[in-house]
Design an enzyme around this catalytic site. Structure first.
Site, short mmCIF file in Angstrom:
data_model
loop_
_atom_site.label_atom_id
_atom_site.label_comp_id
_atom_site.label_asym_id
_atom_site.label_seq_id
_atom_site.Cartn_x
_atom_site.Cartn_y
_atom_site.Cartn_z
N GLN A 100 25.04 26.05 3.38
CA GLN A 100 25.99 27.18 2.94
C GLN A 100 26.44 26.47 1.48
O GLN A 100 26.98 25.35 1.54
CB GLN A 100 27.25 27.50 3.71
N TYR A 186 37.18 32.58 -1.70
CA TYR A 186 36.61 31.77 -2.70
C TYR A 186 35.82 32.37 -3.76
O TYR A 186 36.33 33.63 -4.05
CB TYR A 186 35.64 30.98 -1.73
N ARG A 233 27.12 35.40 2.72
CA ARG A 233 28.08 35.66 3.72
C ARG A 233 29.53 36.38 3.08
O ARG A 233 29.81 35.93 1.93
CB ARG A 233 28.69 34.13 4.32
N GLY A 323 31.93 30.05 15.79
CA GLY A 323 32.35 28.73 15.34
C GLY A 323 32.92 27.85 15.72
O GLY A 323 32.34 26.80 16.30
#
Length: 372
Positions: A100, A186, A233, A323
């Site tokens: 990622q 982000y 994502r 996760g």
């Protein structure tokens, strides 16, 4: 009961043995001096190689992109060499692994960069209460985010190039593909958000302008390594890092999904931060995304085996990401397959930095498997 969770699926030119994805999770175990993954990181991911696909932790594409202490990068030769040991271990264990690619934007602190430069964002609009981990001696401490600096137009284009180079570095390190982190408040999410992004150039204002940065980056990365090995994502309705829900999510994320379809990327990874709306069979956002994007759709947020099987049976997604369950259950796929109990993670060691709470969680022994 359907066992579609354990059926095969093709993504990025690879045939996955099951539809269980290990979601990207920061674990803050990089070396302090090179910000490179350590030997225990190779063991950590290899232990979890039974996942159909591992998406390794968010990894800064440049020194500017960093927002947490001890996160490994993918912009130096030492980092590429260290990641190569990770991918080799995963492949040796029979797994497949993506990286990622990450830029935190305004979520950060000056001390996380050698030159002491501030975080950057679409504007100078900062965070009020958010905290990030920095090093105080040998231990991480949580501190308030520093005031960001707004990026100039040309600087945005330089970050696009950083992502393309990071994708090439990831391929050199042996990864099977990359995922661009456009979720969780982000940098790309900040540009998308009309409450944060009030720029007056081509990267602000209209929806198409606010999404331009992400789409230019995806196109550049796809040109560098091939679109089939690229994923994105997103986190619709998410409020992490002081974000506000999009005022018109169907329009915004439908537009993004449609654009990503035209770019022919390999997957779209949809994360529900609260683990609620993604399970609502009467909701309209997920079906809309499914209609707008024809590639592989990865769903993440509050899944167990029953919910995962239900989503797959209904065609709501193609792969299911887990996760924190992967933190304490290196053999999560086997436990899900046989219905074994899941171990619980120790929250105090998730970001601690050593082997404890990282590579010492045991797998089921043979007797437990046979008895299940």
């Amino acid at each position: 009961m359907s066992r579609k969770l354990f059926s095969r699926h093709s993504i990025g030119g690879q045939l996955l043995p099951n539809r269980v994805v290990m979601a990207p999770m920061n674990r803050n175990r990089a070396t302090d001096w090179q910000l490179a993954p350590r030997a225990i990181t190779a063991k950590y991911y290899a232990q979890r190689a039974s996942a159909g696909l591992i998406i390794a932790e968010g990894t800064p594409v440049s020194p500017q992109a960093r927002g947490c202490a001890r996160t490994p990068g993918i912009y130096s030769g030492a980092q590429v060499a260290a990641w190569r040991r990770v991918t080799k271990a995963v492949h040796h264990a029979g797994g497949r692994i993506y990286l990622q690619l990450w830029h935190v934007g305004r979520v950060g602190h000056c001390s996380l960069r050698a030159d002491g430069s501030p975080p950057v964002g679409p504007t100078a609009r900062g965070l009020h209460t958010d905290r990030v981990p920095i090093l105080d001696g040998s231990e991480p401490v949580m501190v308030r985010c520093d005031q960001p600096r707004g990026l100039a137009t040309e600087e945005v284009r330089l970050i696009v190039a950083d992502f393309a180079q990071a994708a090439c570095n990831a391929m050199a390190a042996g990864f099977d593909g990359v995922e661009i982190h456009a979720a969780n408040g982000y940098l790309f999410d900040q540009f998308r958000c009309p409450y944060v992004n009030d720029r007056a150039d081509e990267y602000g204002g209209t929806l198409s302008n606010r999404c331009r940065f992400l789409l230019e980056t995806v196109r550049s990365v796809a040109d560098a390594i091939g679109s089939a090995r690229v994923g994105v994502r997103i986190s619709p309705l998410g409020t992490a890092h002081e974000m506000q829900p999009d005022p018109d999510p169907l329009v915004t994320y439908g537009y993004l999904a449609s654009c990503l379809k035209r770019l022919r990327i390999g997957h779209l990874h949809v994360y529900d931060q609260d683990g609620n709306w993604i399970h609502d069979s009467e909701g309209d956002l997920l079906p809309h995304l499914r209609a707008c994007f024809s590639g592989t759709l990865i769903l993440c947020g509050g899944f167990d085996r029953e919910r995962a099987e239900a989503a797959l049976r209904a065609g709501r997604g193609d792969l299911i990401a887990f996760g924190k369950h992967f933190i304490a259950n290196p053999d999560l796929v086997q436990r899900l397959r046989i219905g074994a109990p899941l171990a619980h993670w120790n929250s105090t060691t998730i970001y601690k930095g050593g082997a404890k709470g990282y590579i010492d969680y045991p797998a089921l022994d043979e007797a437990a498997i046979a008895a299940a």
